[in-house]
Write a protein that holds these residues in place. Structure first.
Motif: not given
Length: 56
Positions: A38-45
């Motif tokens: 979830m944190k990785r997806k948030k950073l990608q966004m």
């Protein structure tokens, strides 16, 4: 979809994911791998939002 609409949509998803992450911290049974994902997806966004803002 216009550039501004795309940025707004990404920002909305980013905010929702942030809330999910906060909720996951309150549950001790949360899987660390799920949390990291979830944190990785948030950073990608966030990175995509910044790129789109720079392009406009």
């Amino acid at each position: 979809m216009s550039l501004d609409a795309r940025i707004q949509e990404l920002q909305r998803k980013h905010d929702e994911l942030d809330k999910e992450i906060e909720q996951a911290f309150t549950h001790p049974s949360t899987d660390d791998l799920d949390l990291a994902d979830m944190k990785r997806k948030k950073l990608q966004m966030r990175d995509e939002i910044e790129q789109l803002k720079a392009a406009s």
